[in-house]
Motif scaffolding. Structure first.
Motif, PDB file in Angstrom:
ATOM      1  N   GLY A 270       0.901  -1.279  -0.150  1.00 35.37           N
ATOM      2  CA  GLY A 270      -0.098   0.035  -0.108  1.00 35.37           C
ATOM      3  C   GLY A 270       0.825   1.368  -0.050  1.00 35.37           C
ATOM      4  N   SER A 271       1.703   1.475   0.847  1.00 35.32           N
ATOM      5  CA  SER A 271       2.838   2.473   0.751  1.00 35.32           C
ATOM      6  C   SER A 271       3.589   2.673  -0.391  1.00 35.32           C
ATOM      7  N   ALA A 272       4.044   1.736  -0.848  1.00 39.95           N
ATOM      8  CA  ALA A 272       4.831   1.826  -2.319  1.00 39.95           C
ATOM      9  C   ALA A 272       3.921   2.224  -3.349  1.00 39.95           C
ATOM     10  N   THR A 273       2.647   1.671  -3.406  1.00 40.62           N
ATOM     11  CA  THR A 273       1.716   2.138  -4.324  1.00 40.62           C
ATOM     12  C   THR A 273       1.271   3.591  -4.236  1.00 40.62           C
ATOM     13  N   ALA A 274       1.002   4.046  -3.032  1.00 42.98           N
ATOM     14  CA  ALA A 274       0.633   5.544  -2.895  1.00 42.98           C
ATOM     15  C   ALA A 274       1.913   6.197  -3.020  1.00 42.98           C
ATOM     16  N   ALA A 275       2.926   6.020  -2.534  1.00 46.40           N
ATOM     17  CA  ALA A 275       4.329   7.082  -2.651  1.00 46.40           C
ATOM     18  C   ALA A 275       4.193   7.738  -3.974  1.00 46.40           C
ATOM     19  N   PRO A 276       4.258   7.145  -4.983  1.00 43.02           N
ATOM     20  CA  PRO A 276       4.419   8.019  -6.384  1.00 43.02           C
ATOM     21  C   PRO A 276       3.109   8.913  -6.590  1.00 43.02           C
TER      22      PRO A 276
ATOM     23  N   VAL B 288       2.656  16.788  -4.716  1.00 38.08           N
ATOM     24  CA  VAL B 288       3.816  17.584  -4.493  1.00 38.08           C
ATOM     25  C   VAL B 288       4.305  18.223  -5.536  1.00 38.08           C
ATOM     26  N   LEU B 289       4.648  17.535  -6.502  1.00 39.15           N
ATOM     27  CA  LEU B 289       5.738  18.200  -7.495  1.00 39.15           C
ATOM     28  C   LEU B 289       4.725  18.844  -8.583  1.00 39.15           C
ATOM     29  N   GLY B 290       3.375  18.739  -8.455  1.00 35.28           N
ATOM     30  CA  GLY B 290       2.440  19.162  -9.593  1.00 35.28           C
ATOM     31  C   GLY B 290       2.559  18.456 -10.868  1.00 35.28           C
ATOM     32  N   ARG B 291       2.843  17.535 -10.932  1.00 35.23           N
ATOM     33  CA  ARG B 291       3.114  16.414 -12.082  1.00 35.23           C
ATOM     34  C   ARG B 291       1.713  15.415 -12.036  1.00 35.23           C
ATOM     35  N   PRO B 292       1.158  15.214 -13.434  1.00 31.81           N
ATOM     36  CA  PRO B 292       0.272  14.154 -13.500  1.00 31.81           C
ATOM     37  C   PRO B 292       0.664  12.595 -12.804  1.00 31.81           C
ATOM     38  N   ASN B 293      -0.164  12.233 -12.241  1.00 32.96           N
ATOM     39  CA  ASN B 293       0.022  10.677 -11.841  1.00 32.96           C
ATOM     40  C   ASN B 293       0.178   9.562 -12.974  1.00 32.96           C
ATOM     41  N   SER B 294       1.357   9.377 -13.593  1.00 33.88           N
ATOM     42  CA  SER B 294       1.564   8.552 -14.763  1.00 33.88           C
ATOM     43  C   SER B 294       2.089   7.305 -14.297  1.00 33.88           C
TER      44      SER B 294
END
Length: 328
Positions: A139-145, A151-157
């Motif tokens: 769960g943590s590894a999946t949610a971290a990206p 935070v960086l303002g990038r799309p979650n790709s």
């Protein structure tokens, strides 16, 4: 106390179904996704039907059966019909319990699709190699990206075959979209969302125009089908990035992180405390020497000699070789 073996549906479990093991929020959300969006039969194994999300799972209309078992044992897998199930998801309990349950499901139904939640990623990688049709997710590894991209303002790709895919909504959808993945998106009522709607694709606009033209040529505005409020809503489309947006990190930050990582690797906490204290002492002694003779180079030289344990040389500004005092 829970009593193993209690269920909400009598008779045998359906065939070709999916089993969801757990009574937490993740299990509840997974059951909702499978029943409402994919319309597949689901058998839920909950540790307690009266606690956590057990009551809400039991009230879902698309659930074929809700069985209460404290742990996912062989008896629980047999009652849930693991031998005829298409897949099983283990989203509750610790790593040891989930791994034992996954092995039990594989033993009863070789080739069954297994998804289990693990906290130890390395252990999950070993399980994936042991069971070829298994996916071990953290769960943590999946949610971290997702958190990092937010935070960086990038799309979650997500990287797929060398391309980075992401979901764009409404005005962010461009002509280069791959496909329409959902429509009728209403933040206040998510039950109206349609996944992979029939109207998806670039041919939808051409078909609508052809219907308006008919067989006699010019467009007839009155021939357009009336739109109902149910057809309104947001859109979501799958798009591709040419490359993952690079994160520009200054070289000074990279150097600092490299040095800190190397220091943590070769030293412990106590050793770093001793080295830090010694460094402070050397800096203070250098400042004291500079205050005494007002020569920065000579002060650093004397401090380094004292740090190395060498004898103090003669001061060239105060006489010859025999005029100065020696320190042993």
């Amino acid at each position: 106390m829970t009593q193993d073996g209690q269920g909400s549906a009598g008779g045998e479990a359906p065939t070709g179904h999916y089993i969801v093991c757990g009574g937490n929020a993740l299990a509840h959300r997974l059951v909702v996704e499978l029943t409402e969006h994919y319309d597949v039969p689901v058998v839920a194994l909950v540790p307690d039907r009266s606690r956590d999300h057990g009551p809400r799972i039991a009230q879902l209309p698309g659930v074929a059966a809700v069985l209460e078992y404290g742990t996912v044992t062989g008896e629980a897998l047999g009652a849930a019909g693991a031998a005829t199930a298409r897949g099983i998801a283990l989203v509750d309990g610790d790593d040891q319990q989930n791994i034992h349950a996954a092995l039990g499901a594989e033993e009863r139904n070789p080739g069954i699709r297994i998804v289990l939640r693990v906290f130890n990623q390395r252990l999950g990688e070993h399980i994936e190699r042991l069971l070829p049709n298994c996916a071990a997710l953290s769960g943590s590894a999946t949610a971290a990206p997702a958190f990092a991209n937010g935070v960086l303002g990038r799309p979650n790709s997500v990287e797929v075959d060398g391309r980075y895919l992401y979901i764009a909504h409404d005005e962010d959808i461009t002509a280069s979209r791959l496909c329409l993945v959902a429509d009728r998106i209403d933040r206040r009522d998510l039950t109206r969302v349609r996944l992979l709607p029939d109207s998806a694709g670039r041919a939808a606009e051409f078909i609508a125009l052809a219907r308006r033209l008919g067989d006699n040529g010019p467009a007839d505005p009155s021939a357009a089908p009336p739109t109902t409020p149910e057809d309104h809503g947001g859109l979501a489309a799958l798009q591709a990035l040419t490359a993952e947006p690079p994160l520009r990190v200054p070289w000074t930050s990279r150097l600092r992180w490299t040095l800190l990582d190397a220091l943590r690797y070769v030293t412990g906490a106590r050793m770093r405390l001793v080295l830090g204290t010694a460094l402070v002492a050397v800096v203070l002694s250098t400042v004291v020497l500079w205050t005494a003779n007002r020569d920065a180079g000579w002060s650093v030289y004397l401090a380094l000699l004292d740090l190395a344990g060498a004898a103090q040389p003669d001061d060239p500004g105060h006489g010859g070789a025999c005029s100065g005092s020696h320190r042993w």
